[in-house]
Design an enzyme around this catalytic site. Sequence first.
Site, PDB file in Angstrom:
ATOM      1  N   SER A   1       0.822  -1.220   0.000  1.00  0.00           N
ATOM      2  CA  SER A   1       0.000   0.000   0.000  1.00  0.00           C
ATOM      3  C   SER A   1       0.852   1.265   0.000  1.00  0.00           C
ATOM      4  CB  SER A   1      -0.930   0.010   1.221  1.00  0.00           C
ATOM      5  OG  SER A   1      -0.188  -0.174   2.412  1.00  0.00           O
TER       6      SER A   1
ATOM      7  N   ASN B   1      -1.923  -2.730  13.143  1.00  0.00           N
ATOM      8  CA  ASN B   1      -3.386  -2.612  13.109  1.00  0.00           C
ATOM      9  C   ASN B   1      -3.882  -1.388  13.879  1.00  0.00           C
ATOM     10  OD1 ASN B   1      -3.102  -4.978  11.751  1.00  0.00           O
ATOM     11  ND2 ASN B   1      -4.045  -6.283  13.311  1.00  0.00           N
TER      12      ASN B   1
ATOM     13  N   THR C   1     -41.023  26.679  -8.990  1.00  0.00           N
ATOM     14  CA  THR C   1     -41.356  25.313  -8.571  1.00  0.00           C
ATOM     15  C   THR C   1     -41.590  24.562  -9.880  1.00  0.00           C
ATOM     16  OG1 THR C   1     -43.714  25.777  -8.438  1.00  0.00           O
ATOM     17  CG2 THR C   1     -42.456  26.048  -6.402  1.00  0.00           C
ATOM     18  N   HIS C   2     -41.205  23.315  -9.917  1.00  0.00           N
ATOM     19  CA  HIS C   2     -41.286  22.522 -11.160  1.00  0.00           C
ATOM     20  C   HIS C   2     -40.503  23.186 -12.295  1.00  0.00           C
ATOM     21  CE1 HIS C   2     -44.666  20.503  -9.103  1.00  0.00           C
ATOM     22  NE2 HIS C   2     -45.018  21.726  -8.769  1.00  0.00           N
TER      23      HIS C   2
ATOM     24  N   SER D   1     -14.637  26.653 -26.460  1.00  0.00           N
ATOM     25  CA  SER D   1     -14.735  25.451 -27.272  1.00  0.00           C
ATOM     26  C   SER D   1     -13.659  25.510 -28.348  1.00  0.00           C
ATOM     27  CB  SER D   1     -16.119  25.385 -27.921  1.00  0.00           C
ATOM     28  OG  SER D   1     -16.083  24.541 -29.057  1.00  0.00           O
TER      29      SER D   1
ATOM     30  N   LYS E   1     -18.395  30.103 -27.895  1.00  0.00           N
ATOM     31  CA  LYS E   1     -18.776  29.439 -26.648  1.00  0.00           C
ATOM     32  C   LYS E   1     -17.999  29.917 -25.439  1.00  0.00           C
ATOM     33  CE  LYS E   1     -21.218  26.240 -26.220  1.00  0.00           C
ATOM     34  NZ  LYS E   1     -21.253  24.879 -26.715  1.00  0.00           N
TER      35      LYS E   1
ATOM     36  N   ASN F   1     -18.078  28.167 -21.763  1.00  0.00           N
ATOM     37  CA  ASN F   1     -18.717  27.027 -21.086  1.00  0.00           C
ATOM     38  C   ASN F   1     -18.485  27.025 -19.576  1.00  0.00           C
ATOM     39  OD1 ASN F   1     -19.595  25.995 -23.560  1.00  0.00           O
ATOM     40  ND2 ASN F   1     -17.658  24.902 -23.880  1.00  0.00           N
TER      41      ASN F   1
ATOM     42  N   GLU G   1     -20.009  22.211 -14.121  1.00  0.00           N
ATOM     43  CA  GLU G   1     -20.315  20.916 -14.751  1.00  0.00           C
ATOM     44  C   GLU G   1     -19.434  19.810 -14.172  1.00  0.00           C
ATOM     45  OE1 GLU G   1     -20.305  20.984 -19.057  1.00  0.00           O
ATOM     46  OE2 GLU G   1     -21.274  22.938 -19.037  1.00  0.00           O
TER      47      GLU G   1
ATOM     48  N   TYR H   1      -9.239  -6.978  12.758  1.00  0.00           N
ATOM     49  CA  TYR H   1      -8.632  -6.416  11.553  1.00  0.00           C
ATOM     50  C   TYR H   1      -8.576  -7.453  10.433  1.00  0.00           C
ATOM     51  CZ  TYR H   1      -5.306  -4.501   8.256  1.00  0.00           C
ATOM     52  OH  TYR H   1      -4.719  -4.051   7.100  1.00  0.00           O
TER      53      TYR H   1
ATOM     54  N   GLN I   1      -7.212  -2.254   4.208  1.00  0.00           N
ATOM     55  CA  GLN I   1      -6.240  -1.447   3.468  1.00  0.00           C
ATOM     56  C   GLN I   1      -6.916  -0.696   2.314  1.00  0.00           C
ATOM     57  OE1 GLN I   1      -2.145  -2.880   3.070  1.00  0.00           O
ATOM     58  NE2 GLN I   1      -2.483  -2.932   0.876  1.00  0.00           N
TER      59      GLN I   1
ATOM     60  N   LYS J   1      -8.283   3.382   2.137  1.00  0.00           N
ATOM     61  CA  LYS J   1      -7.541   4.634   1.993  1.00  0.00           C
ATOM     62  C   LYS J   1      -7.821   5.376   0.696  1.00  0.00           C
ATOM     63  CE  LYS J   1      -4.235   2.802   5.048  1.00  0.00           C
ATOM     64  NZ  LYS J   1      -5.071   1.580   5.062  1.00  0.00           N
TER      65      LYS J   1
HETATM   66  N1  ARG Z   1      -1.127  -1.363   5.289  1.00  0.00           N
HETATM   67  C1  ARG Z   1      -2.010  -1.932   6.242  1.00  0.00           C
HETATM   68  C2  ARG Z   1      -3.387  -1.244   6.119  1.00  0.00           C
HETATM   69  O1  ARG Z   1      -3.483  -0.266   5.496  1.00  0.00           O
HETATM   70  C3  ARG Z   1      -1.491  -1.725   7.625  1.00  0.00           C
HETATM   71  C4  ARG Z   1      -1.934  -2.750   8.595  1.00  0.00           C
HETATM   72  C5  ARG Z   1      -1.406  -4.050   8.244  1.00  0.00           C
HETATM   73  N2  ARG Z   1      -1.683  -5.022   9.238  1.00  0.00           N
HETATM   74  C6  ARG Z   1      -1.537  -6.337   9.008  1.00  0.00           C
HETATM   75  N3  ARG Z   1      -1.813  -7.137   9.972  1.00  0.00           N
HETATM   76  N4  ARG Z   1      -1.181  -6.792   7.840  1.00  0.00           N
HETATM   77  O2  ARG Z   1      -4.392  -1.708   6.624  1.00  0.00           O
END
Ligand code: ARG
Length: 477
Positions: free
Chosen positions: A42, A129, A174-175, A296, A302, A304, A309, A336, A341, A344
Amino acid sequence: MSSAPSKTPTAAAQSSLHQKDQAWSGRFSEPVSELVQRYTASVQFDQRLAEVDIQGSLAHAAMLQRAGLLSDQDLADIQRGMETILSEIRAGQFQWSVALEDVHLNIERRLTELVGDAGKRLHTARSRNDQVATDIRLWLRGEIDLILDLLRNLRLALIGQAEANADVLMPGFTHLQVAQPISFGHHMLAYEAMFGRDAERLIDARRRVNRLPLGAAALAGTSYPIDRAFVAEQLGFEGICENSLDAVSDRDFAIEFTAAASVLMMHISRLSEELILWMTSRYGFIRLPDRFCTGSSIMPQKKNPDVPELARGKTGRVYGHLMGLLTLMKGQPLAYNKDNQEDKEPLFDAVDTVRDTLRVFGEMVAGMEPQPEAMRRAALEGYATATDLADHLVKKGLPFRDAHEAVALAVRAAVDAGVGLEDLPLSQLQSFSPLVGEDVFEVLQLEGSVASRNHPGGTAPTQVRQAAARARARLGG
Ligand code: ARG
């Protein structure tokens, strides 16, 4: 006794460069394949947590030292090493390694390179964890504070528009049909109210973000004499996560944030939709400064509204992250799981999207130029004061339903004649009801109509000015 040392786990592990890098290699007899390494790592995205990871580690180390689990010298070494690492990261010189899986192991390995054994002692009474759960909470807390600042700017921009344009009249819809005249300032304050609720939701979610998981260790707590309250205080948390199993596995706080972010983006999207409509030549209610528009490549005429948007489009992406996070959690047993992971990237992207959107909207709304003439013309075209005529008759004693009917006939006559209600002669208006008085023309004017809605929450310009003042006071200026 084994006669083939090269087949023992330790020897096999040491034969691989990658394997040697891993913090947990002792248990394994062959290196993780490069494909799996890349699949499970990660660090490509969680390096974004580096600064809060270091902050959390320093608080943890200070606690270990107070508890007699780390010498003064070890603590000093860790602090010195972390300072170096922080400056390496800030200078973009830190060598991130996918083989080291994540931000936590990368930093820990570098720390050990820099300060030796003290670095290896840091992970006492801790697990990745509870470490990662702490990092995300610290990081998200800071981002919520930034977002609240940007939300405040946007609200101030809306209030500024309301103050400057309390007397600018437009058709209310309205509408999407012309309904009754309103103050443009009133319309702006409707959005200010929505964003005010968004701020409340974020402030409320922040309370549940702001709790300390550290101390939960892997899942069951730790046998060391730790002081969780001390760490919580060091890190500015309002309290600790009470249950260790919940502490390492709970991601409600990320879901709650993303839910609040989704509602916020829904409001942004509604505002965007109106800005886009108002910028068309058919409405012409506003102009946006050129710096917020694009042209454009084929149609030279144009201009825009790309920003609103795009914001409308990005709203879908934040909703998607909410669904992603809810689905991520729904099948997970305690405690956990590596699934976590995956929390994120959606969270990071939701934060980035909201932050960037609020930043540009704060400026764009402040720079928006309302076009009173076009708004007025549109309000006059739509018989927007028909309700006022009915109310006029009710005030003279006619039941509302009868008044409604009389005015409907008057509107039909005006439509047939191709004129506004206020253009019909008094005698003709009186043919629909003898109760129509000479004072009717005042209520048929846009100004008379809005001025009469003179109560808190109404669109009378004097009310709009007071509401804007209250909103400004709530934001502290
Ligand atoms: N990179 C892991 C996460 O984002 C960290 C925790 C990893 N823990 C484990 N027991 N493998 O969750």
